[in-house]
Design an enzyme around this catalytic site. Structure first.
Site, PDB file in Angstrom:
ATOM      1  N   GLU A   5     -16.279 -14.797  -2.614  1.00  0.00           N
ATOM      2  CA  GLU A   5     -16.594 -13.726  -1.667  1.00  0.00           C
ATOM      3  C   GLU A   5     -17.897 -13.052  -2.110  1.00  0.00           C
ATOM      4  OE1 GLU A   5     -14.689  -9.764   0.488  1.00  0.00           O
ATOM      5  OE2 GLU A   5     -13.574 -10.713  -1.116  1.00  0.00           O
ATOM      6  N   GLY A  35     -14.592  -5.958  -9.447  1.00  0.00           N
ATOM      7  CA  GLY A  35     -13.377  -5.544 -10.138  1.00  0.00           C
ATOM      8  C   GLY A  35     -12.336  -6.639 -10.141  1.00  0.00           C
ATOM      9  N   ALA A  36     -12.139  -7.275  -8.980  1.00  0.00           N
ATOM     10  CA  ALA A  36     -11.134  -8.324  -8.849  1.00  0.00           C
ATOM     11  C   ALA A  36     -11.310  -8.975  -7.492  1.00  0.00           C
ATOM     12  CB  ALA A  36      -9.721  -7.741  -8.987  1.00  0.00           C
ATOM     13  N   MET A  37     -10.567 -10.066  -7.288  1.00  0.00           N
ATOM     14  CA  MET A  37     -10.702 -10.826  -6.039  1.00  0.00           C
ATOM     15  C   MET A  37      -9.337 -11.295  -5.580  1.00  0.00           C
ATOM     16  SD  MET A  37     -12.553 -11.976  -3.694  1.00  0.00           S
ATOM     17  CE  MET A  37     -11.859 -12.914  -2.345  1.00  0.00           C
ATOM     18  N   GLU A  38      -9.078 -11.127  -4.261  1.00  0.00           N
ATOM     19  CA  GLU A  38      -7.739 -11.361  -3.719  1.00  0.00           C
ATOM     20  C   GLU A  38      -7.483 -12.795  -3.293  1.00  0.00           C
ATOM     21  OE1 GLU A  38     -10.144  -9.988  -0.005  1.00  0.00           O
ATOM     22  OE2 GLU A  38     -10.148  -9.555  -2.148  1.00  0.00           O
ATOM     23  N   HIS A  88      -4.234  -3.112  -5.089  1.00  0.00           N
ATOM     24  CA  HIS A  88      -5.223  -3.363  -4.032  1.00  0.00           C
ATOM     25  C   HIS A  88      -5.302  -4.851  -3.705  1.00  0.00           C
ATOM     26  CE1 HIS A  88      -9.012  -2.545  -1.803  1.00  0.00           C
ATOM     27  NE2 HIS A  88      -9.317  -3.768  -2.197  1.00  0.00           N
ATOM     28  N   GLU A  89      -5.443  -5.675  -4.745  1.00  0.00           N
ATOM     29  CA  GLU A  89      -5.587  -7.121  -4.489  1.00  0.00           C
ATOM     30  C   GLU A  89      -4.283  -7.708  -3.938  1.00  0.00           C
ATOM     31  OE1 GLU A  89      -8.555  -7.849  -4.440  1.00  0.00           O
ATOM     32  OE2 GLU A  89      -9.321  -6.280  -5.754  1.00  0.00           O
ATOM     33  N   HIS A 109      -3.951  -6.979  -0.253  1.00  0.00           N
ATOM     34  CA  HIS A 109      -4.822  -7.831   0.562  1.00  0.00           C
ATOM     35  C   HIS A 109      -4.091  -9.070   1.093  1.00  0.00           C
ATOM     36  CE1 HIS A 109      -8.842  -6.353   0.956  1.00  0.00           C
ATOM     37  NE2 HIS A 109      -9.104  -6.281  -0.328  1.00  0.00           N
ATOM     38  N   GLU A 119     -11.146  -3.985   3.904  1.00  0.00           N
ATOM     39  CA  GLU A 119     -11.333  -3.179   2.697  1.00  0.00           C
ATOM     40  C   GLU A 119     -10.945  -1.716   2.907  1.00  0.00           C
ATOM     41  OE1 GLU A 119     -11.481  -4.436  -0.034  1.00  0.00           O
ATOM     42  OE2 GLU A 119     -12.369  -6.420   0.256  1.00  0.00           O
TER      43      GLU A 119
END
Length: 869
Positions: A122, A262-265, A298-299, A302, A321
């Protein structure tokens, strides 16, 4: 050639789509072979050309339905196939590419992190792996086969469920994965490496058992437990509050050290910056614990708001988001403290998002044009996007909002949706007219509400006169009226709350501000009230109301809403800073008001009953927060006045602060809300006491008695900000103990970068050679260079321009290695219009130096171009 902008209005559905993808990775750090088999379906019978995105790899071969195919054109960004002689409705393409992950410093596509390999796709990273229709509305089913040396990469992970695996005679092994759900390529992920593994299970509300796996670097297993607990809480909460259940057999999280975000879903395989996974009391602060839980949540959230329903195009990014940030904020509020979470989010909005609205990069939450998509991963799209969702929730209420969510999910599951699809579902499910409200999606800037009031004692009538306007922004001159939910409360002078009535009916505390000028009238008001305006920050706006000090003190004392009490104290702080900044600029002696001391004394008196709110209210706004009260920012003046305020509070309230400090010592470390509040309060007291005659002894003792990172870091911060004699010894002790641990050292680098010392820039430059610093690691770069530029405004904006020159030197280096990180770091430099003429000239000079680079990355080009216009 200058990069070209893309426009939302130019969106067109694809002529061809891809329904299924089979990916075969022969993994090697220097020489990875990727064979991609795409099932292509023609959507437009007149289309003769198929353009696939791709760059930064070696292209080896192309086959169409198994036969070599040569009717194509290739450039630096794409491969375009001529299909004029091939009218088939469906066909297969086989594409072979070769990658060198070890040299991929952009950390997009497939790259090396430590000894492992991982991906980040992403927004547009998949095109660095193979040729693809790399856009979010191309939804396909993925099957992935990974083959690699078993001793080096014992774990081979990809999206979906594991369906097969085997060994090869040459010491390699393979694993095959299948994701049964349609997804865009930005959600694709692979990981190969040697990890410690934490396993658990979760039983969903329908009785399905899901395997939970968290992969961390060897030796970090004792720091993964909190992430696992956070994941299980997230899964349970999403079922209970939103009725959304997880859908695969396995959910995996992998912590990597080198990560731009921070991170990826990624579906079923979340790849995380290790900063948001690893935590134990010795290495992580209370804030770190909350950060880990929030990002894990959060992830995970998603999975439905982002994965099962994705966005049609990148201009709709806030659809996934903004909604998911709102959901993770609600999760934290439900599990911990709603007032504390609200205050944290409002501080971010007022200091960072409002500043973005006033910058050259101002944009609505649904932008109209973009050059580099990575540049729209902003606080406007995320945090302001969440505020827009929150306003819908405020206007509808929880019950109707959840009805809207259910309709949205039912209609859009498995699809690529738009912001309009979401608002339409909310409107139809609730019956609430959101036509004017939609303007929040297309209008940029921070609206301003100017409020005046009048009281008719004879008729016991109180009126609020509300005017709205949104100042012009860099991207939009003309503005229109918005639908702004303004939550209010009225208090009597002794703190009694006055019922809101019109004629004889009780009315809502949320006022619908929809016109340029409006008057709201309340009846049966027995005395002139003190209004609490924008309670709980019911809209992302500025409020201009001429509060007297007495009114603010009334709210600090009596308001039954914690946010209102905190907010009144913030206004007192800002008024104090404004008055003293004027004195400072005229070379007059600064004075500290008795009223503010009175307010803080009242706050400290409630320390035992509400330690959390006491800690939040006692915390002085940062220099960057104070700065947002001014059109033209005086960084040196704000820093000097803030320092004076901190010392004045410390001296005036020393005895009381010392009592509260001693009352809040805890026997052991626990991650529970009550203890975290007490620790926060104790450490705020310490930060003030550091500026008194007991400071050095107290801070030194606090450091050596600390049994957790929260207290350790609080003492280091206090020593550093107050420039105590014990500071250098404590910093050296910490460095000796933790130099091997990059994540912990990030805290140390950040403290060094934000020192108030005159020679802080020399210190920062010297630390670029420190044994723990790695220029290729985004976390290290952000903690040292980023913290200096964004969190030490006095030093960064030094009148000789040295701070600007330093940042430009670093950006030139990052432009070649990691332009995405460079584009994040340039933010303080592009806000030149907020500063005096001399600083503007120096900042412009730095930007022009960057603009003159031969190979300026698109990420930087877009921001520099806008800043220089």
């Amino acid at each position: 050639m200058q990069p070209k902008a893309k426009f939302r209005k130019d969106y067109r559905p694809v002529d061809f789509t891809i329904t299924d993808i089979y990916l075969d990775f022969q993994l090697d750090p220097q020489d990875t072979l990727v064979t991609s088999t795409l099932t292509v379906k023609r959507q437009n019978s007149d289309a003769t050309q198929l353009r696939l995105d791709g760059h930064s790899f070696e292209f080896l071969s192309l086959k169409l339905n198994g036969e070599p195919f040569s009717k194509y054109q290739k450039d630096d960004e794409s491969l375009t196939l001529d299909l004029s002689q091939f009218p088939a409705e469906q066909f297969q393409l086989e594409i072979q590419t070769r990658l060198n992950p070890s040299e991929n410093t952009s950390l997009q596509g497939l790259y090396q992190s430590g000894d492992g390999l991982c991906t980040q796709c992403e927004a547009e990273g998949f095109r660095q792996i193979t040729y693809m229709l790399d856009r979010p509305d191309v939804l396909a089913k993925y099957r992935t086969k990974l083959t690699a040396c078993k001793s080096k990469y014992p774990y081979l992970l990809a999206n979906g469920n594991r369906i097969a695996q085997g060994e090869l005679e040459d010491g390699r092994h393979w694993v095959e994965w299948e994701d049964p759900f349609l997804k865009p390529c930005y959600l694709f992920a692979v990981v190969a490496g040697d990890f410690d593994l934490l396993q658990d299970k979760f039983t969903t509300m329908s009785g399905r058992v899901v395997d939970l796996e968290i992969y961390v670097d060897r030796g970090n297993l004792d720091r993964a437990g909190w992430a696992m607990e956070s994941l299980k809480r997230s899964m349970k909460w999403d079922e209970e509050r939103f009725g959304l259940e997880y859908d695969l057999d396995i959910y995996m999280i992998v912590a990597v050290d080198f990560f731009n975000m921070g991170a990826m879903e990624n579906k079923g395989l979340n790849i995380f910056n290790s900063k948001f996974v690893l935590a134990n009391p010795q290495t992580a602060t209370d804030d770190d614990y909350m950060g880990v839980e929030s990002v894990i949540a959060h992830e995970y959230f998603h999975n439905w708001t982002g994965n099962r329903i994705t966005c049609r195009d990148w201009f709709q990014l806030s659809l996934k988001e903004g909604l998911t940030v709102f959901r993770d904020q609600e999760f934290t509020s439900d599990l911990w403290s709603r007032p504390a979470k609200r205050i944290e989010d409002v501080r971010m909005m007022r200091s960072v998002q409002f500043a973005e609205d006033a910058s050259p990069m101002a944009h609505p939450i649904r932008p109209e044009k973009v050059i580099e998509m990575n540049n729209f991963y902003t606080v406007t799209v995320y945090e302001k996007g969440a505020e827009v969702i929150r306003m819908i929730h405020t206007l509808l209420g929880e019950e109707k909002f959840q009805k809207g969510m259910k309709l949205y999910v039912a209609e859009q599951d498995g699809k690529a949706a738009t912001c309009e699809d979401f608002v339409s579902a909310m409107e139809r499910a609730s019956g609430v007219d959101l036509q004017q409200f939609r303007r929040w999606y297309s209008q940029s800037g921070t609206p301003e509400l100017t409020i005046a009031d009048e009281y008719d004692e004879k008729r016991q009538t109180y009126r609020l006169h509300v005017s709205q306007m949104t100042p012009p922004t860099a991207d939009q001159v003309e503005k229109v009226n918005l639908h702004i939910p303004l939550r209010v409360a009225l208090y009597g002078e002794n703190g009694q709350k006055i019922n809101l009535q019109h004629e004889l009916l009780t009315v809502s505390d949320v006022l619908d501000v929809i016109h340029e000028h409006q008057t709201f009238e309340f009846h049966n008001v027995p005395q002139r009230p003190v209004p609490a305006l924008l309670c709980d920050f019911s809209a992302p706006v500025r409020v201009d109301y001429n509060y007297s000090t007495e009114q603010l003190l009334t709210l600090v004392k009596f308001a039954d809403n914690e946010f209102v009490r905190w907010d009144a104290a913030q206004t007192l702080y800002i008024n104090e800073l404004r008055a003293n900044l004027s004195r400072f600029q005229q070379n007059q002696p600064m004075q500290f008001s008795e009223a503010l001391i009175e307010a803080l004394t009242l706050v400290l008196e409630k320390a035992n009953t509400d330690p959390e709110l006491t800690a939040l209210t006692l915390t002085l706004p940062k220099e960057t927060e104070f700065a947002e009260s001014f059109k033209v920012i005086d960084p040196a003046g704000i820093a000097a006045v803030r320092d004076f305020m901190q010392r004045s509070i410390a001296e005036s309230l020393k005895d009381r602060l010392l009592v509260v400090y001693n009352q809040n010592r805890l026997p052991e470390y626990r991650v529970v809300a009550e203890d975290m509040a007490k620790r926060a309060l104790r450490n705020v007291c310490l930060s003030y006491l550091a500026f008194t005659d007991v400071g050095n002894t107290l801070v030194h003792k606090h450091y050596h008695q600390a049994d957790n990172m929260t207290d350790t870091l609080a003492s280091l911060a206090a020593a550093t900000k107050a420039q105590l004699p014990c500071r250098d010894q404590l910093l050296a002790d910490f460095e000796q103990k933790w130099h091997h641990d990059g994540l912990v050292m990030d805290k140390w680098f950040m403290l060094q970068a934000t020192r108030p010392d005159e020679n802080v820039l020399e210190i920062v430059q010297g630390l670029l050679e420190h044994r723990s610093f790695n220029f290729k690691n985004p976390n290290r770069v952000r903690s040292l260079i980023g913290a200096f530029a964004s969190q030490n405004p006095r030093a960064f904006h030094a009148i000789d321009g040295s701070g600007y020159r330093f940042l430009v030197d670093m950006l030139i280096k990052l432009n070649d290695t990691n332009p995405q990180v460079a584009a994040r770091l340039i933010e303080p430099l592009i806000k030149l219009s907020r500063y005096d003429a001399q600083r503007q000239t120096l900042m412009r000079r730095g930007l022009e130096r960057l603009k003159g680079l031969d190979h300026l990355a698109r990420d930087l080009f877009e921001k520099i171009e806008k800043a220089l216009q």
